[in-house]
Design a protein around this motif. Sequence first.
Motif, mmCIF file in Angstrom:
data_model
loop_
_atom_site.group_PDB
_atom_site.id
_atom_site.type_symbol
_atom_site.label_atom_id
_atom_site.label_comp_id
_atom_site.label_asym_id
_atom_site.label_seq_id
_atom_site.Cartn_x
_atom_site.Cartn_y
_atom_site.Cartn_z
ATOM 1 N N UNK A 205 0.795 -1.053 0.061
ATOM 2 C CA UNK A 205 -0.148 -0.067 0.202
ATOM 3 C C UNK A 205 0.674 0.867 -0.184
ATOM 4 N N UNK A 206 1.876 1.231 0.485
ATOM 5 C CA UNK A 206 2.489 2.368 0.520
ATOM 6 C C UNK A 206 3.095 2.590 -0.536
ATOM 7 N N UNK A 207 3.568 1.471 -1.363
ATOM 8 C CA UNK A 207 4.950 1.948 -2.764
ATOM 9 C C UNK A 207 4.217 2.289 -3.569
ATOM 10 N N UNK A 208 2.504 3.171 -3.640
ATOM 11 C CA UNK A 208 2.178 4.198 -4.451
ATOM 12 C C UNK A 208 1.399 4.867 -3.831
ATOM 13 N N UNK A 209 1.375 5.359 -2.978
ATOM 14 C CA UNK A 209 1.335 6.366 -1.895
ATOM 15 C C UNK A 209 1.684 8.175 -3.039
ATOM 16 N N UNK A 210 3.023 7.855 -3.950
ATOM 17 C CA UNK A 210 2.814 8.903 -4.094
ATOM 18 C C UNK A 210 2.663 9.216 -5.141
ATOM 19 N N UNK A 211 2.137 8.413 -5.833
ATOM 20 C CA UNK A 211 1.467 8.477 -7.463
ATOM 21 C C UNK A 211 0.279 8.552 -7.096
ATOM 22 N N UNK A 212 -0.724 7.555 -6.514
ATOM 23 C CA UNK A 212 -1.667 6.384 -7.097
ATOM 24 C C UNK A 212 -2.879 7.550 -5.820
ATOM 25 N N UNK A 213 -3.669 8.725 -5.963
ATOM 26 C CA UNK A 213 -4.694 9.161 -5.510
ATOM 27 C C UNK A 213 -5.598 7.737 -3.882
ATOM 28 N N UNK A 214 -6.369 6.705 -4.483
ATOM 29 C CA UNK A 214 -6.708 5.881 -4.315
ATOM 30 C C UNK A 214 -6.052 5.170 -3.170
ATOM 31 N N UNK A 215 -4.237 4.889 -3.287
ATOM 32 C CA UNK A 215 -3.616 3.961 -2.560
ATOM 33 C C UNK A 215 -3.762 5.077 -1.186
ATOM 34 N N UNK A 245 7.316 11.802 3.956
ATOM 35 C CA UNK A 245 6.608 13.091 4.088
ATOM 36 C C UNK A 245 5.091 13.276 4.130
ATOM 37 N N UNK A 246 4.161 12.148 3.216
ATOM 38 C CA UNK A 246 3.291 11.956 2.957
ATOM 39 C C UNK A 246 2.592 11.383 4.477
ATOM 40 N N UNK A 247 3.266 10.552 4.165
ATOM 41 C CA UNK A 247 2.819 9.103 5.978
ATOM 42 C C UNK A 247 2.641 10.457 7.337
ATOM 43 N N UNK A 248 4.006 11.130 7.775
ATOM 44 C CA UNK A 248 3.726 12.075 8.505
ATOM 45 C C UNK A 248 2.707 12.792 8.777
ATOM 46 N N UNK A 249 2.010 13.249 7.412
ATOM 47 C CA UNK A 249 0.811 14.469 7.070
ATOM 48 C C UNK A 249 -0.353 13.339 7.229
#
Length: 277
Positions: A205-215, A245-249
């Motif tokens: 699930x983490x792999x895609x969080x940069x590019x995929x809004x659904x993830x 960064x995204x996970x921190x947010x």
Amino acid sequence: TVKKTGRGAFRVFDPAMNLQARDAVRIDAALRQALKAGELHLLYQPIVATADRRLRKVEALVRWHSPTLGSVPPDRFIPVAEESGLVVELGAWVLGEACRQLAAWGPAAGALAVSVNISPRQLTAPGFAAQVRQLLDSHGIAPQRLELELTERVLIDEGQHTREVLAHLSQIGVRISLDDFGTGYSSLSYLTQFRIDTLKIDRSFITDIEHCPRSTNLVTTIVRMGLSLGMELVAEGVETAAQAEALAEMGCHCLQGYVISRPVAADAVPAMVSYGA
Ligand code: C2E
Ligand code: MG
Ligand code: MG
Ligand code: MG
């Protein structure tokens, strides 16, 4: 094809299956030897607080260098050992070694916790909780410094016995973590039935969080759910600064992954406690 075997019996010969089965038998036999010969060791992968990147815990990961088979990854031999039952003995060695090491780090490790992967068969083997209790006592380790990583599979086919073991572990005071969260069965009812301290969100699930809004939405939802249930959230397989960064947010408490650190040898850990990973 049907082949006549030496003793005159016939059996269906499937080359691929045969190779796999022979491979498993070979790995199992070699692993049995390896345990006695001391060919196994543990590496420790840092898990840091998202906020300040300070080391919170380390996950013990088993490594096997066989003189005959070379380096065998755990994804290859753990399933074989789980199938044969050897995982009970292997797991006992891992747990003992991790506790011994945690004690050996001494005051330098502060309140550092160690998390250990526990296979389903190991958890339900007779005397597991008593073994945990005994290890904590003999090494003088506070129970909350030991975390046991279970997979969803364990909780889903829970019988009365599993329920009792988990209750016993809860009573001992060790922490329980759900590994690879989200990859198992979709029932969430067990999150309320058992005391689970930590959710480890699977790397997939983490792999895609940069590019995929659904993830991103999915991980945000898992984090919120965990937070609302009072659980600690750990993201597994964090490989980029953007993911961190995204996970921190999102408010995810802890990070584990190559962007923080690869698994390291035991003697590298104390320096990481004082200076951060
Ligand atoms: P796991 O418990 O989910 O452990 C995390 C795995 O992901 C480890 O692989 C780790 O090295 C790898 N990893 C960590 N960060 C990253 C990253 O940023 N990117 C990528 N691509 N991978 C990352 P490892 O050590 O090969 O272990 C694989 C699995 O084998 C473990 O998955 C666990 O299920 C099992 N395992 C390992 N050691 C033990 C053990 O002592 N007992 C049991 N029962 N299972 C173990
Ligand atoms: Mg794990
Ligand atoms: Mg995992
Ligand atoms: Mg995994």
